[in-house]
Design an enzyme around this catalytic site. Structure first.
Site, PDB file in Angstrom:
ATOM      1  N   SER A   1       0.838  -1.195   0.000  1.00  0.00           N
ATOM      2  CA  SER A   1       0.000   0.000   0.000  1.00  0.00           C
ATOM      3  C   SER A   1       0.878   1.252   0.000  1.00  0.00           C
ATOM      4  O   SER A   1       1.684   1.430  -0.898  1.00  0.00           O
ATOM      5  CB  SER A   1      -0.972  -0.041   1.182  1.00  0.00           C
ATOM      6  OG  SER A   1      -1.957   0.955   1.072  1.00  0.00           O
TER       7      SER A   1
ATOM      8  N   ASP B   1      -8.355  -2.599  -7.598  1.00  0.00           N
ATOM      9  CA  ASP B   1      -7.840  -2.390  -6.244  1.00  0.00           C
ATOM     10  C   ASP B   1      -8.942  -1.782  -5.370  1.00  0.00           C
ATOM     11  O   ASP B   1      -9.440  -0.690  -5.630  1.00  0.00           O
ATOM     12  CB  ASP B   1      -6.636  -1.446  -6.317  1.00  0.00           C
ATOM     13  CG  ASP B   1      -5.952  -1.246  -4.980  1.00  0.00           C
ATOM     14  OD1 ASP B   1      -6.628  -0.822  -4.028  1.00  0.00           O
ATOM     15  OD2 ASP B   1      -4.737  -1.511  -4.902  1.00  0.00           O
TER      16      ASP B   1
ATOM     17  N   HIS C   1      -7.039  -5.308  -1.908  1.00  0.00           N
ATOM     18  CA  HIS C   1      -5.964  -4.326  -1.809  1.00  0.00           C
ATOM     19  C   HIS C   1      -4.846  -4.948  -0.984  1.00  0.00           C
ATOM     20  O   HIS C   1      -5.065  -5.357   0.156  1.00  0.00           O
ATOM     21  CB  HIS C   1      -6.455  -3.039  -1.129  1.00  0.00           C
ATOM     22  CG  HIS C   1      -5.367  -2.033  -0.896  1.00  0.00           C
ATOM     23  ND1 HIS C   1      -4.650  -1.473  -1.928  1.00  0.00           N
ATOM     24  CD2 HIS C   1      -4.860  -1.500   0.243  1.00  0.00           C
ATOM     25  CE1 HIS C   1      -3.760  -0.626  -1.435  1.00  0.00           C
ATOM     26  NE2 HIS C   1      -3.858  -0.627  -0.121  1.00  0.00           N
TER      27      HIS C   1
END
Length: 396
Positions: free
Chosen positions: A174, A270, A337
């Site tokens: 991330s 995502d 994600h």
């Protein structure tokens, strides 16, 4: 009868042991106390931190850095909200952290990297380790020093043996995945020229598109992050010489200039980007996207068409490096994600009948190139699409 029961218990025990190994083991935190004197501190002024599990055997001179994620803060108010959490203070971090997946020391679950020096870098600056503002606002006592934090941790690891690295990977998830892109060549420059050094971004390829209302929400947000943290001087010069600093927070404007090999693990659906870039709450005042963002199965036909458009934008954004021999890709069609946690588990998504762990290992060791882009949702039966609770994943 007794023998059968004993056999069943032994089988159950073996399964429990296997599960515990898969879920990882705990590694103690290390605080970089001497960084404080250099002003390399978290948002609240506390020292940076990381967790290190030392390499062994033939992996003793191999180093794998995994950078923690956690979004960004774009002004004093949002940074203050992080100041008393683990995302702004090492005082709030757990003292032991579970190592699993790519950080596992078990060859069964991590055959390519299990005996490397494996490091989890904790994230406490809110700028993907790019900030450096000398002045400290007396009203907030916030320190915007992410770039200094990165440098201080790297200096300590170099002193602990990374300067002799033969193989190395900087990776992240991330916001940490974005950091691994932005710092890829910087990390390469710290290590011996003879070392094999590569970069891995998991869920860090955030793209610049307008939201469903037509507003440039994420572009404005990133510009504010960069301005608040004084990030401009720590972003790749190859980008800032052409574009405004805020634009250089987007991988699509940076990645083609990166000289070190890099692997992109991402989904064009995502879930964080759908929730925060495509359809943030500010662009959806009536909550029409709320149910869809929680569970992709709840999306209307029109919403799915919009998401397919986002996929097209994502594929265009990575096309700038799609032909590069230095770039590996695992671009699946899952509504998720950050996927590196799946690694070699039974539920890892597959592309070309290959798990994430196999793809990254093959790419790193150059056993064979790996660059696969999945067909459109919902074509991949190996996906485990994320279902969110109503309070999961705060909006930016």
């Amino acid at each position: 009868m007794v023998g059968t029961r004993i056999g069943q218990w032994l089988s159950l025990l073996a399964c429990i042991v296997l599960l515990l190994k898969a879920e990882g083991y705990f590694v103690e935190i290390t605080y970089v106390e001497n960084a404080v004197a250099k002003g390399a501190v978290c948002l609240d002024g506390s020292p940076p931190a990381y967790h290190l599990d030392k390499g062994f055997g033939d992996g003793i001179n191999n180093w794998l850095i995994q950078i923690e994620g956690g979004g960004w803060c774009n002004n004093a108010t949002s940074c203050l909200s992080r100041k008393k959490t683990r995302l702004g203070s090492s005082k709030q971090m757990v003292k032991q952290l579970a190592f699993h997946g790519i950080l596992s020391n078990d060859p069964q679950f991590n055959p390519d990297f299990y005996n490397w020096n494996r490091i989890k870098v904790r994230y406490c600056d809110g700028s993907s380790f790019t900030g450096d503002v000398e002045e400290v606002d007396s009203a907030t006592n916030l320190y915007y020093r992410g770039a200094r934090v990165f440098n201080a941790i790297m200096e300590e690891l170099l002193a602990k043996g990374m300067k002799n690295a033969q193989n190395a990977i900087i990776s992240g998830t991330s916001a940490g995945g974005l950091a691994s892109i932005l710092h890829c060549d910087r990390f390469r420059s710290l290590l011996p020229a003879s070392a094999k050094v590569k970069c891995l971004s998991d869920g860090g390829y955030f793209i610049n598109v307008k939201d469903v209302s037509g507003a440039p929400h994420i572009e404005q947000f990133y510009a504010q992050v960069v301005a608040t943290h004084g990030s401009a001087k720590n972003l790749p010069a190859s980008c800032t010489s052409r574009l405004s600093p805020g634009m250089c927070f987007f991988p699509q404007y940076v990645v083609s200039e990166i000289r070190a090999p890099i692997f992109l693990l991402n989904s064009p659906y995502d879930s964080w980007q759908i929730r925060n870039i495509l359809a943030p709450a500010v662009a959806d005042p009536h909550g029409l996207w709320h149910s869809c963002k929680l569970n992709i199965k709840n999306c209307s036909p029109d919403q799915l068409i919009t998401m397919q458009g986002f996929r097209n934008d994502f594929l265009k954004a990575i096309s700038v490096v799609s032909d590069s021999p230095l770039v590996g890709m695992f671009i699946d069609s899952c509504y998720v994600h950050a996927q590196i946690g799946k690694w070699l588990r039974n539920d890892s998504p597959l592309l070309a009948n290959t798990t994430i762990a196999q793809a990254v290992g093959d790419w790193y060791y150059e056993r064979k190139p790996f660059k696969q882009i999945d067909c459109a949702y919902p074509c991949n039966p190996t996906c485990h699409n994320r279902v969110y609770g109503p309070n999961d994943n705060p909006e930016v």
